[in-house]
Design an enzyme around this catalytic site. Structure first.
Site, PDB file in Angstrom:
ATOM      1  N   ALA A 194     -40.800 -17.180  -4.969  1.00 35.11           N
ATOM      2  CA  ALA A 194     -39.433 -17.175  -4.780  1.00 35.11           C
ATOM      3  C   ALA A 194     -38.902 -17.636  -3.310  1.00 35.11           C
ATOM      4  CB  ALA A 194     -39.011 -15.615  -4.721  1.00 35.11           C
ATOM      5  N   GLU A 227     -47.744 -12.240  -1.799  1.00 33.51           N
ATOM      6  CA  GLU A 227     -46.478 -11.417  -1.332  1.00 33.51           C
ATOM      7  C   GLU A 227     -46.821 -10.580  -0.292  1.00 33.51           C
ATOM      8  OE1 GLU A 227     -47.164 -12.241  -4.190  1.00 33.51           O
ATOM      9  OE2 GLU A 227     -45.385 -12.881  -5.373  1.00 33.51           O
ATOM     10  N   GLY A 243     -43.983 -15.975  -6.795  1.00 35.83           N
ATOM     11  CA  GLY A 243     -43.252 -16.218  -7.995  1.00 35.83           C
ATOM     12  C   GLY A 243     -43.628 -17.493  -9.000  1.00 35.83           C
ATOM     13  N   GLU A 295     -46.244 -16.195 -11.001  1.00 37.75           N
ATOM     14  CA  GLU A 295     -45.700 -15.165 -12.054  1.00 37.75           C
ATOM     15  C   GLU A 295     -44.934 -16.158 -13.121  1.00 37.75           C
ATOM     16  OE1 GLU A 295     -43.742 -13.130  -8.840  1.00 37.75           O
ATOM     17  OE2 GLU A 295     -44.451 -11.375  -9.778  1.00 37.75           O
TER      18      GLU A 295
HETATM   19  N1  DAK Z   1     -39.471 -20.181  -0.057  1.00 39.19           N
HETATM   20  C1  DAK Z   1     -38.634 -21.016   0.663  1.00 39.19           C
HETATM   21  N2  DAK Z   1     -38.997 -22.168   1.522  1.00 39.19           N
HETATM   22  C2  DAK Z   1     -40.412 -22.518   1.211  1.00 39.19           C
HETATM   23  C3  DAK Z   1     -41.198 -21.872   0.340  1.00 39.19           C
HETATM   24  C4  DAK Z   1     -40.719 -20.443  -0.073  1.00 39.19           C
HETATM   25  N3  DAK Z   1     -41.498 -19.645  -1.178  1.00 39.19           N
HETATM   26  N4  DAK Z   1     -42.530 -22.336   0.291  1.00 39.19           N
HETATM   27  C5  DAK Z   1     -42.302 -23.425   1.097  1.00 39.19           C
HETATM   28  N5  DAK Z   1     -40.820 -23.455   1.563  1.00 39.19           N
HETATM   29  C6  DAK Z   1     -40.388 -24.623   2.758  1.00 39.19           C
HETATM   30  C7  DAK Z   1     -40.846 -24.469   3.936  1.00 39.19           C
HETATM   31  O1  DAK Z   1     -40.187 -23.367   4.564  1.00 39.19           O
HETATM   32  C8  DAK Z   1     -40.871 -25.838   4.338  1.00 39.19           C
HETATM   33  O2  DAK Z   1     -39.462 -26.042   4.530  1.00 39.19           O
HETATM   34  P1  DAK Z   1     -39.008 -26.790   6.041  1.00 39.19           P
HETATM   35  O3  DAK Z   1     -39.601 -25.729   7.084  1.00 39.19           O
HETATM   36  O4  DAK Z   1     -39.467 -28.155   5.883  1.00 39.19           O
HETATM   37  O5  DAK Z   1     -37.393 -26.606   6.047  1.00 39.19           O
HETATM   38  C9  DAK Z   1     -41.202 -26.630   3.135  1.00 39.19           C
HETATM   39  O6  DAK Z   1     -41.052 -25.719   2.095  1.00 39.19           O
HETATM   40  C10 DAK Z   1     -42.561 -27.235   3.375  1.00 39.19           C
HETATM   41  O7  DAK Z   1     -43.443 -26.020   3.292  1.00 39.19           O
HETATM   42  P2  DAK Z   1     -44.734 -25.955   4.484  1.00 39.19           P
HETATM   43  O8  DAK Z   1     -44.358 -26.888   5.575  1.00 39.19           O
HETATM   44  O9  DAK Z   1     -45.076 -24.677   4.717  1.00 39.19           O
HETATM   45  O10 DAK Z   1     -45.694 -26.894   3.554  1.00 39.19           O
HETATM   46  P3  DAK Z   1     -47.342 -26.874   3.378  1.00 39.19           P
HETATM   47  O11 DAK Z   1     -48.034 -28.118   2.875  1.00 39.19           O
HETATM   48  O12 DAK Z   1     -47.785 -26.889   4.930  1.00 39.19           O
HETATM   49  O13 DAK Z   1     -47.569 -25.585   2.873  1.00 39.19           O
HETATM   50  C11 DAK Z   1     -47.600 -23.603   1.202  1.00 39.19           C
HETATM   51  C12 DAK Z   1     -47.656 -25.214   1.409  1.00 39.19           C
HETATM   52  C13 DAK Z   1     -47.169 -23.591  -0.282  1.00 39.19           C
HETATM   53  C14 DAK Z   1     -48.963 -23.180   1.123  1.00 39.19           C
HETATM   54  C15 DAK Z   1     -46.742 -22.937   2.120  1.00 39.19           C
HETATM   55  O14 DAK Z   1     -45.307 -23.446   2.099  1.00 39.19           O
HETATM   56  C16 DAK Z   1     -46.570 -21.586   1.718  1.00 39.19           C
HETATM   57  O15 DAK Z   1     -47.190 -20.782   1.839  1.00 39.19           O
HETATM   58  N6  DAK Z   1     -45.385 -21.158   1.095  1.00 39.19           N
HETATM   59  C17 DAK Z   1     -45.030 -19.629   0.981  1.00 39.19           C
HETATM   60  C18 DAK Z   1     -45.843 -19.216  -0.234  1.00 39.19           C
HETATM   61  C19 DAK Z   1     -45.481 -17.838  -0.678  1.00 39.19           C
HETATM   62  O16 DAK Z   1     -45.552 -16.937   0.192  1.00 39.19           O
HETATM   63  N7  DAK Z   1     -44.829 -17.422  -1.841  1.00 39.19           N
HETATM   64  C20 DAK Z   1     -44.374 -16.252  -2.257  1.00 39.19           C
HETATM   65  C21 DAK Z   1     -42.986 -16.031  -1.998  1.00 39.19           C
HETATM   66  S1  DAK Z   1     -42.429 -14.402  -2.215  1.00 39.19           S
HETATM   67  C22 DAK Z   1     -38.242 -10.002  -6.845  1.00 39.19           C
HETATM   68  C23 DAK Z   1     -39.035 -11.134  -7.920  1.00 39.19           C
HETATM   69  C24 DAK Z   1     -39.889 -11.926  -7.167  1.00 39.19           C
HETATM   70  C25 DAK Z   1     -40.252 -11.959  -5.760  1.00 39.19           C
HETATM   71  C26 DAK Z   1     -39.491 -11.110  -4.981  1.00 39.19           C
HETATM   72  C27 DAK Z   1     -38.467 -10.190  -5.520  1.00 39.19           C
HETATM   73  N8  DAK Z   1     -37.416  -9.162  -7.406  1.00 39.19           N
HETATM   74  C28 DAK Z   1     -37.265  -8.933  -8.799  1.00 39.19           C
HETATM   75  C29 DAK Z   1     -36.944  -8.262  -6.501  1.00 39.19           C
HETATM   76  C30 DAK Z   1     -41.108 -12.839  -5.528  1.00 39.19           C
HETATM   77  C31 DAK Z   1     -41.309 -13.315  -4.431  1.00 39.19           C
HETATM   78  C32 DAK Z   1     -42.257 -14.457  -3.782  1.00 39.19           C
HETATM   79  O17 DAK Z   1     -42.634 -15.210  -4.611  1.00 39.19           O
END
Ligand code: DAK
Length: 252
Positions: A62, A128, A105, A108
């Site tokens: 997400a 998360e 997400g 998921e």
């Molecule tokens: N969201 C927004 N931007 C993201 C992102 C994300 N999930 N993942 C990466 N980006 C963006 C980064 O911010 C960066 O943007 P800039 O800084 O260049 O503007 C760009 O993509 C490149 O990312 P990185 O520089 O971090 O790239 P790396 O290759 O170094 O790392 C990575 C790749 C995938 C390991 C890393 O980006 C990472 O850890 N990303 C976050 C992964 C994560 O935590 N995912 C879970 C998100 S929380 C709900 C339903 C569902 C959810 C919530 C509520 N409800 C029904 C209420 C779900 C929650 C989630 O999924």
């Protein structure tokens, strides 16, 4: 356009198209994807969906930028991401080809699909916990039902990533395909499915999903009733006649 759509024969490919955010799912992307799937789902000329990213990333979850400043009232009143429930009502089989990261997400989304085809570079995880939240599009439920409580606890509470071999061993991934020619192999797989009887495909999907909702006894009856019902379709006649006439079946 956050999602690009292409139809090849009976396969509709939906390609997540937010490369700068690693295909993170925001509200707009969710609406674009699900609205189009609902439309194509009704078309008799579509037998299979493929929801894909690119060879480097499936989906990083997400969109954290969209969520970061929201408070409880906003999330609750908007029913943030509640629309994903509609995705579960799609009847046509859906394949998720995962190459690179499928996190949060993204993992998921893959689990909401029916078959996960992973390339050798696929990495899965529910990180998360590191953001101070929990999975929100069914991760705690679907992962547990797919791989069992013990492994789901390990993955969700530790937030660790798992590689493709571990994902296959624990039953998260349907099949691993080589990274070379990954897209072509995925399309071949999807085309094969899409050419079967759409009625039988929908019936298979519904019956398998029913097994998660009811007792074995009730599920067996459910399956048998659908099996009987399929004898009222031209596809059953075509499939069985084709076998007896030693030719390929040509389904509607
Ligand atoms: N969201 C927004 N931007 C993201 C992102 C994300 N999930 N993942 C990466 N980006 C963006 C980064 O911010 C960066 O943007 P800039 O800084 O260049 O503007 C760009 O993509 C490149 O990312 P990185 O520089 O971090 O790239 P790396 O290759 O170094 O790392 C990575 C790749 C995938 C390991 C890393 O980006 C990472 O850890 N990303 C976050 C992964 C994560 O935590 N995912 C879970 C998100 S929380 C709900 C339903 C569902 C959810 C919530 C509520 N409800 C029904 C209420 C779900 C929650 C989630 O999924």
């Amino acid at each position: 356009m956050n999602v690009l759509f292409e139809q090849i024969d009976r396969v509709v490919i939906a390609k997540l198209n937010r490369p700068n955010a690693l295909n993170a799912l925001n509200t707009e992307t969710m609406y674009e994807l699900i609205t189009a799937l609902k439309k194509y789902d009704k078309s008799p000329s579509v037998g299979c969906f493929v929801i894909t990213g690119n060879e480097n990333i499936f989906c990083a979850g997400a969109d954290i930028k969209e969520m970061a400043t929201k408070n409880f009232s906003q999330m609750f009143q908007e029913d943030f991401f509640g629309y994903w429930e509609v995705f579960s009502k799609i009847k046509t089989p859906i394949i998720a080809p995962v190459s690179g990261y499928a996190l949060g997400g993204g993992c998921e989304l893959a689990m909401m699909c029916d078959i996960i085809l992973a390339s050798e570079s696929a990495i899965f995880g529910q990180p998360e916990i590191k953001l101070g939240v929990i999975p929100g599009i069914g991760g705690t439920q679907r992962l547990t039902s797919l791989i069992g409580k013990s492994k789901a606890m390990d993955i969700i509470l530790s937030g660790r990533n798992i590689d493709v071999n571990e994902a296959e061993n624990i039953g998260l991934v349907s099949k691993i395909l080589p990274l070379k020619n990954f897209s072509k192999e995925v399309l071949n797989y999807a085309e094969k499915i899409s050419n079967y009887s759409k009625t039988a495909l929908i019936a298979s999907k519904e019956s398998i999903n029913q097994s998660l909702e009811c007792s074995l006894k009730d599920g067996i009856v459910f399956e048998r009733r659908i099996f009987h019902a399929l004898f009222n379709t031209s596809d059953q006649k075509e499939g069985m006649n084709a076998f007896l006439e030693k030719r390929s079946a040509n389904f509607n």
